[in-house]
Motif scaffolding. Structure first.
Motif, PDB file in Angstrom:
ATOM      1  N   ALA A 100     131.757  34.870  65.109  1.00  8.73           N
ATOM      2  CA  ALA A 100     130.884  35.800  64.383  1.00  8.73           C
ATOM      3  C   ALA A 100     129.691  36.173  65.256  1.00  8.73           C
ATOM      4  O   ALA A 100     129.210  35.365  66.050  1.00  8.73           O
TER       5      ALA A 100
ATOM      6  N   GLU B  47     126.171  39.299  65.355  1.00  8.20           N
ATOM      7  CA  GLU B  47     125.445  40.321  64.615  1.00  8.20           C
ATOM      8  C   GLU B  47     125.253  41.553  65.494  1.00  8.20           C
ATOM      9  O   GLU B  47     124.913  41.450  66.666  1.00  8.20           O
ATOM     10  N   SER B  48     125.492  42.723  64.917  1.00  7.98           N
ATOM     11  CA  SER B  48     125.312  43.987  65.623  1.00  7.98           C
ATOM     12  C   SER B  48     124.599  44.956  64.692  1.00  7.98           C
ATOM     13  O   SER B  48     125.104  45.256  63.611  1.00  7.98           O
TER      14      SER B  48
ATOM     15  N   VAL C 285     124.270  43.886  61.128  1.00  4.32           N
ATOM     16  CA  VAL C 285     125.500  43.651  60.375  1.00  4.32           C
ATOM     17  C   VAL C 285     126.283  42.523  61.048  1.00  4.32           C
ATOM     18  O   VAL C 285     126.512  42.552  62.263  1.00  4.32           O
ATOM     19  N   GLU C 286     126.683  41.518  60.241  1.00  4.29           N
ATOM     20  CA  GLU C 286     127.493  40.442  60.800  1.00  4.29           C
ATOM     21  C   GLU C 286     128.926  40.932  60.986  1.00  4.29           C
ATOM     22  O   GLU C 286     129.511  41.527  60.081  1.00  4.29           O
ATOM     23  N   LYS C 287     129.466  40.695  62.184  1.00  6.41           N
ATOM     24  CA  LYS C 287     130.835  41.084  62.485  1.00  6.41           C
ATOM     25  C   LYS C 287     131.596  39.861  62.952  1.00  6.41           C
ATOM     26  O   LYS C 287     131.003  38.901  63.439  1.00  6.41           O
ATOM     27  N   LYS C 288     132.907  39.903  62.796  1.00  8.10           N
ATOM     28  CA  LYS C 288     133.757  38.801  63.222  1.00  8.10           C
ATOM     29  C   LYS C 288     134.881  39.339  64.097  1.00  8.10           C
ATOM     30  O   LYS C 288     135.415  40.415  63.829  1.00  8.10           O
ATOM     31  N   VAL C 289     135.210  38.588  65.139  1.00 15.97           N
ATOM     32  CA  VAL C 289     136.321  38.953  66.019  1.00 15.97           C
ATOM     33  C   VAL C 289     137.179  37.714  66.244  1.00 15.97           C
ATOM     34  O   VAL C 289     136.702  36.586  66.147  1.00 15.97           O
TER      35      VAL C 289
END
Length: 127
Positions: A81, A83-84, A87-91
């Motif tokens: 996880a 943050e961008s 907004v928290e993003k997951k890859v």
């Protein structure tokens, strides 16, 4: 039986850009970006992956692998996880245990070439 359980994955795909090497003190990691494809016709889909190759193995990968090259990666998969723009993003991330070179990318008007025989075929020191 196993004290540390891991989710292992094998990917066969194409490098989407040249590998990037980052150094953290005395350790280095090579980030490999790749795409895998699945499905047929109108239902064909692409999945993009971030693969980390640690240490000397990563140095070999950085030297030998280029954009457009087909590779096979076997490693441990996990979710990361970040943050961008608030907004928290997951890859999905893969720590490579082995990287094999399937073929070098073909130059325009040229047939694909197999990887050289002396290219390192394994990333045994990734742990």
């Amino acid at each position: 039986m196993f004290s540390n359980k891991a989710a292992l994955i094998t990917l066969v795909g194409t490098c989407t850009k040249d590998p990037e090497v980052k150094t953290f003190g005395e350790k280095s990691v090579t980030r490999l970006s790749m795409v895998t494809e699945h499905g047929w016709g109108d239902k064909r889909k692409s999945t993009y992956w971030h693969v980390d190759v640690w240490g000397k193995s990563g140095e070999f990968v950085a030297k030998d692998v280029t954009k457009g090259m087909d590779v096979v990666v076997m490693g441990e998969i996990y979710e990361r996880a970040y943050e961008s723009q608030g907004v928290e993003k997951k890859v999905m991330q893969v720590d490579a245990r082995e990287v094999s070179y399937v073929r070098k990318p073909k130059a325009e008007g040229e047939a694909a070439k197999p990887a050289t025989q002396d290219a390192p075929q394994s990333t045994d020191d990734c742990d």
